[in-house]
Design a protein around this motif. Structure first.
Motif, PDB file in Angstrom:
ATOM      1  N   VAL A 214      65.336  27.970  -8.295  1.00  0.00           N
ATOM      2  CA  VAL A 214      65.781  28.457  -9.269  1.00  0.00           C
ATOM      3  C   VAL A 214      64.684  29.745  -9.426  1.00  0.00           C
ATOM      4  N   CYS A 215      65.736  30.827  -9.952  1.00  0.00           N
ATOM      5  CA  CYS A 215      64.555  32.310 -10.422  1.00  0.00           C
ATOM      6  C   CYS A 215      65.310  32.689 -11.063  1.00  0.00           C
ATOM      7  N   PHE A 216      63.889  33.163 -12.239  1.00  0.00           N
ATOM      8  CA  PHE A 216      63.869  33.586 -13.281  1.00  0.00           C
ATOM      9  C   PHE A 216      63.348  35.022 -13.461  1.00  0.00           C
ATOM     10  N   LEU A 217      63.604  35.875 -13.929  1.00  0.00           N
ATOM     11  CA  LEU A 217      63.069  37.763 -14.332  1.00  0.00           C
ATOM     12  C   LEU A 217      63.128  37.688 -15.766  1.00  0.00           C
ATOM     13  N   ASP A 218      62.563  38.269 -15.817  1.00  0.00           N
ATOM     14  CA  ASP A 218      62.329  39.083 -17.352  1.00  0.00           C
ATOM     15  C   ASP A 218      61.406  40.535 -16.842  1.00  0.00           C
ATOM     16  N   LEU A 219      61.930  41.188 -18.683  1.00  0.00           N
ATOM     17  CA  LEU A 219      61.019  42.458 -18.314  1.00  0.00           C
ATOM     18  C   LEU A 219      60.239  42.092 -18.871  1.00  0.00           C
ATOM     19  N   ARG A 220      58.786  42.562 -18.565  1.00  0.00           N
ATOM     20  CA  ARG A 220      57.570  42.957 -19.720  1.00  0.00           C
ATOM     21  C   ARG A 220      57.631  44.013 -20.703  1.00  0.00           C
ATOM     22  N   GLY A 221      57.303  43.515 -21.759  1.00  0.00           N
ATOM     23  CA  GLY A 221      56.643  44.855 -22.953  1.00  0.00           C
ATOM     24  C   GLY A 221      58.473  45.197 -23.869  1.00  0.00           C
ATOM     25  N   PHE A 222      59.408  44.544 -23.255  1.00  0.00           N
ATOM     26  CA  PHE A 222      60.551  44.386 -23.660  1.00  0.00           C
ATOM     27  C   PHE A 222      61.073  44.310 -24.961  1.00  0.00           C
ATOM     28  N   THR A 223      59.752  43.652 -25.790  1.00  0.00           N
ATOM     29  CA  THR A 223      60.195  43.127 -27.364  1.00  0.00           C
ATOM     30  C   THR A 223      59.701  44.409 -27.916  1.00  0.00           C
ATOM     31  N   ALA A 224      57.975  44.970 -27.554  1.00  0.00           N
ATOM     32  CA  ALA A 224      57.506  46.020 -28.372  1.00  0.00           C
ATOM     33  C   ALA A 224      58.548  47.203 -27.958  1.00  0.00           C
ATOM     34  N   PHE A 225      59.618  47.650 -26.820  1.00  0.00           N
ATOM     35  CA  PHE A 225      60.110  47.937 -26.431  1.00  0.00           C
ATOM     36  C   PHE A 225      61.422  48.178 -27.355  1.00  0.00           C
TER      37      PHE A 225
ATOM     38  N   GLY B 147      66.550  38.316 -19.806  1.00  0.00           N
ATOM     39  CA  GLY B 147      65.638  37.580 -19.038  1.00  0.00           C
ATOM     40  C   GLY B 147      67.204  37.000 -18.376  1.00  0.00           C
ATOM     41  N   MET B 148      66.899  36.384 -17.177  1.00  0.00           N
ATOM     42  CA  MET B 148      67.697  35.877 -16.511  1.00  0.00           C
ATOM     43  C   MET B 148      67.509  34.816 -15.759  1.00  0.00           C
ATOM     44  N   MET B 149      69.041  34.352 -15.606  1.00  0.00           N
ATOM     45  CA  MET B 149      67.880  32.980 -14.325  1.00  0.00           C
ATOM     46  C   MET B 149      69.500  32.383 -13.802  1.00  0.00           C
ATOM     47  N   VAL B 150      68.505  33.347 -12.022  1.00  0.00           N
ATOM     48  CA  VAL B 150      69.642  32.628 -10.927  1.00  0.00           C
ATOM     49  C   VAL B 150      68.923  31.292 -10.207  1.00  0.00           C
ATOM     50  N   PHE B 151      70.142  30.706  -9.630  1.00  0.00           N
ATOM     51  CA  PHE B 151      69.494  29.685  -8.712  1.00  0.00           C
ATOM     52  C   PHE B 151      70.686  30.240  -7.359  1.00  0.00           C
ATOM     53  N   PHE B 152      70.046  29.196  -6.471  1.00  0.00           N
ATOM     54  CA  PHE B 152      70.860  28.866  -5.251  1.00  0.00           C
ATOM     55  C   PHE B 152      71.437  28.074  -4.311  1.00  0.00           C
ATOM     56  N   ASN B 153      72.073  27.157  -3.931  1.00  0.00           N
ATOM     57  CA  ASN B 153      72.084  26.128  -3.253  1.00  0.00           C
ATOM     58  C   ASN B 153      73.471  24.971  -4.359  1.00  0.00           C
ATOM     59  N   ASP B 154      74.056  26.130  -4.904  1.00  0.00           N
ATOM     60  CA  ASP B 154      75.445  25.354  -6.144  1.00  0.00           C
ATOM     61  C   ASP B 154      75.724  26.400  -6.715  1.00  0.00           C
ATOM     62  N   PRO B 155      77.139  26.396  -6.722  1.00  0.00           N
ATOM     63  CA  PRO B 155      78.698  25.617  -6.258  1.00  0.00           C
ATOM     64  C   PRO B 155      77.992  25.304  -5.221  1.00  0.00           C
ATOM     65  N   VAL B 156      78.190  25.728  -3.790  1.00  0.00           N
ATOM     66  CA  VAL B 156      78.336  26.260  -1.792  1.00  0.00           C
ATOM     67  C   VAL B 156      76.938  25.677  -2.103  1.00  0.00           C
ATOM     68  N   PRO B 157      76.375  24.707  -1.014  1.00  0.00           N
ATOM     69  CA  PRO B 157      74.629  24.698  -0.287  1.00  0.00           C
ATOM     70  C   PRO B 157      75.058  25.798   0.297  1.00  0.00           C
TER      71      PRO B 157
END
Length: 522
Positions: free
Chosen positions: A343-354, A392-402
């Protein structure tokens, strides 16, 4: 003798019936003689047939349809008919003796029918047509002349409806001779019952019958949706124009007067059967067209449903992966299941202030650019987009195709994202936007499936691994990609990683050792 037209028509019809039998049976015997089975009888059979024709002409002359007066001379008819009738009976006696010598028993039975009809005609004329007709000497289902059917392309299943057994017998034999399949009934109700039970190609229907006339039968047929397409040819010794017109108006295909000319009978039947075949073929094509339209409509519905499903799946998966799922190359991802994920989470730092310091339109512009570039990289690495919320975004690998290298794919995607965001940061800083990227990656088991309610379903993963990735993302400094120990174990030989120590993460009981991905090994 003065007589009205109705009585005249009845008189002609009654006299024609035995005459038709004499002519019909003699014609069938002549056909057999021509084919060679009783060739020696042909000369005398022709004489017999000519006597019958003379009688027919005499009856029509005395009882002529075009007479302007109603004076009918039955005495003349009786006097002039006696000679030909006697000649017919004498010819029959000679032919029967000849048939016995030849051992042609079937011929003798037909000759008996001719003699019976001749005696009936004599009695009817002598008694003023008051005597009942004499029944045929043999049942209509017996005594056939042994002749081979003549092959024809225009054969069909024909129903003969006539109250006279001899008429039915003659007509069915003549039709069977040319290859038709023939069924016979004696009255209208039986005809209607049979037509509702069995497929029939053509009906030969007598006009004058007791209990139910041919006119009434024809009316019943044309009023029945299931039977109205069956062609009907009316048959009758009553050849008045009024009767012909009435039958055609009621829906008959044709009208044949008795006695039948064999060539004309075959031509009319062939034409009616061909029309029936054309109608049947048209009906079949219409049914096929309706079936094809139904199948096409069903296929369109299925395709629309597939496209809708494909569109929903493309919200979460790459186009290739979504198409694979729809095609059946992968399990249904919306069904609840358990899988080992990266599982991979990513987001932008400083986005709230921006977001608080600029106009909403500027925020939307940055997000569109950011989402487009990150989404392209998710699809490029064939990841599964679980969700995105603002920055923010959440991405994962190994599903639905292994996949065999889920951790590697995830880290390579994160490196590509970091590089692309660093390029975007250059232009953002020129506009005064202070934004950086933080990434967290973890590996472990999660429960996956549809989350939501009817009308609003999302694809989601629930488990400690998703919380761990989200917490690592929250701890990552600008530009950092923090990974868990399991990700390190799976990718240590492919990437340069440095330990950032143990991190106390919210929601987890123990500190977690995390590592920063510096880059790919050379």
């Amino acid at each position: 003798m003065t007589i009205d037209r109705t009585t005249l028509n009845h008189l002609r019809h009654e006299l024609h019936t035995p005459l038709n039998h004499i002519i019909g049976y003699s014609e069938m015997l002549l056909e057999s003689a021509t084919e060679g089975s009783i060739v020696a009888m042909e000369p005398r059979l022709r004489e017999l047939h000519e006597y019958a024709q003379q009688l027919m002409l005499l009856v029509d002359e005395v009882l002529g349809r075009t007479r302007k007066d109603n004076e009918i001379d039955l005495r003349r008819l009786s006097t002039e008919a006696s000679g030909p009738i006697s000649s017919i009976i004498a010819a029959v006696d000679e032919l029967k003796a000849q048939a016995r010598q030849m051992g042609a028993a079937e011929v003798g039975q037909d000759l008996d029918r001719i003699a019976s009809a001749a005696h009936t005609l004599h009695t009817m004329i002598a008694d003023g047509v008051s005597a009942p007709p004499v029944a045929p000497s043999a049942d209509s289902d017996t005594a056939r002349i042994a002749v081979a059917p003549v092959p024809t392309a225009e054969t069909g299943n024909i129903l003969v409806v006539d109250d006279n057994a001899a008429n039915r017998e003659m007509l069915s034999r003549r039709l069977a001779r040319v290859g038709h399949r023939v069924q016979v009934v004696a009255n209208g109700p039986d005809a209607l019952a049979l037509l509702r039970r069995q497929p029939i190609d053509l009906v030969l229907l007598d006009v004058l019958m007791p209990e139910m006339s041919g006119y009434e039968v024809l009316q019943r047929l044309t009023a029945d949706d299931a039977l109205r397409e069956i062609p009907v040819v009316m048959i009758s010794a009553l050849d008045e124009m009024d009767s012909v017109v009435r039958c055609i108006e009621l829906g008959a295909e044709d009208y044949l007067p008795k006695p039948f000319d064999p060539v004309l009978l075959g031509a009319r039947i062939g034409a009616c059967l061909e029309k029936k075949r054309l109608r049947d073929r048209e009906a079949m094509h219409l049914r096929q067209l309706a079936e094809w339209n139904q199948k096409l409509e069903q296929r369109v519905k299925e395709q629309v449903a597939l496209l809708e499903r494909l569109g929903r799946l493309k919200r979460f998966f790459s186009p290739h992966l979504a198409e694979l799922i729809v095609a059946g190359g992968a399990d249904d991802p919306l069904a609840t299941h358990r899988r080992d994920l990266t599982v991979c989470f990513l987001d932008l730092r400083g986005f709230t202030a921006f977001a608080e310091s600029v106009e909403p339109e500027e925020v939307m512009g940055v997000l569109r650019e950011y989402h487009a570039e990150m989404g392209r990289l998710v699809m490029e690495h064939e990841g599964t987009l679980e969700r995105f919320t603002g920055d923010g975004m959440m991405v994962f690998f190994n599903d639905p195709v292994p996949v065999p290298n889920a951790a590697e794919r995830t880290v390579r995607m994160a490196l590509a994202m970091r590089k692309r965001v660093s390029e975007m940061i250059v232009s953002w800083r020129k506009m005064g936007y202070e934004l950086e990227l933080g990434v967290g990656i973890a590996q472990g088991y999660a429960t996956i499936g549809a989350i939501g309610y009817e009308g609003r379903w999302d694809y989601g993963a629930i488990g400690t691994v998703t919380n761990l990735a989200a917490r690592l993302c929250g701890e990552a400094k600008p530009g950092q990609i923090l990974v868990s120990k399991r990700v390190l174990a799976a990718t240590d030989d492919l990437f340069e990683l440095e330990s950032v120590g143990e991190l106390p993460l919210k929601g987890l009981h123990r500190p977690v050792t995390a590592y920063n991905v510096v880059g790919a090994k050379a």
